[in-house]
Design an enzyme around this catalytic site. Sequence first.
Site, short mmCIF file in Angstrom:
data_model
loop_
_atom_site.label_atom_id
_atom_site.label_comp_id
_atom_site.label_asym_id
_atom_site.label_seq_id
_atom_site.Cartn_x
_atom_site.Cartn_y
_atom_site.Cartn_z
N LYS A 1 -11.89 0.52 -15.16
CA LYS A 1 -12.28 -0.82 -14.72
C LYS A 1 -12.65 -1.71 -15.91
O LYS A 1 -12.46 -2.93 -15.86
CB LYS A 1 -13.43 -0.74 -13.72
N ASP B 1 0.87 -1.17 0.00
CA ASP B 1 0.00 0.00 0.00
C ASP B 1 0.90 1.22 0.00
O ASP B 1 2.13 1.11 0.12
CB ASP B 1 -0.94 0.01 1.20
N TYR C 1 -13.45 6.32 -14.12
CA TYR C 1 -13.45 5.08 -13.33
C TYR C 1 -13.99 3.91 -14.14
O TYR C 1 -13.40 2.82 -14.16
CB TYR C 1 -14.30 5.29 -12.08
#
Length: 254
Positions: free
Chosen positions: A164, A36, A160
């Site tokens: 995706k 992360d 977005y």
Amino acid sequence: MQIKNINAVVTGGASGLGLATATRLVESGATVTLLDLPGSPGAEQAAALGPAAQFVPTDVTDPDAVAAAFAEAAEQGPVRAVVHCAGRGKPMRILSKDGKAADLEPFESVIRLNVIGTFNVLRYAAESMAANEPLDADRGVCVLTASVAAFEGQIGQINYATSKAGVVGMTLPAARDLASVGIRVCTIAPGVFATPLLLNARSDIREALAASVPHPQRLGEPSEFASLAAHIIENGMLNGETIRLDGAIRMAPR
């Protein structure tokens, strides 16, 4: 491939879907490296998971950082499974309220994280796994994360939804490409889940999203995503598939 005793990498592992997946894998007997961003609570979360977990701060858009993270993960043993959850959205419209063309940055930055970042993780995962000896006929398994927005992107999700859809689009070609070295690739496309982003939203927004799910009429739990990721790792016939995990939701235009 049985999860017990394998070594895995989970991106976006400091919170939400990634943390739930890392938790599930550790509980099933795997060692896990959480990736992360620097400044995330990844170190604290890895410590809470115990000695089977470690944290490596990594920006998945940085190829050198991803390569180094996989090298560090491999010190724990051959990397057999990767669950890639790192990603985000950023609301944008094609035209501003006064009719001007949108700035490119909110489109480009989301594409860079969600598409380029995914490919960085996939390619370095594949490089690491290809050197493994087969285990239950697999050298490795990669589980990517898309979204139902890939199929029913809403107004304000142009960046977005495009990103995706890119993840969905790379799934089958990647599975076919890596079949020769015994690496499986699948993608999960979640619907509305109780991740930190939604949990911080207003209660009326959360309630409306939950009500839009046909059944069960609630937000998905990160543990349910983790359960599916674990099943993909264990089920050798799952390959090249994008699986919707959404309670039969089909997103409205807005």
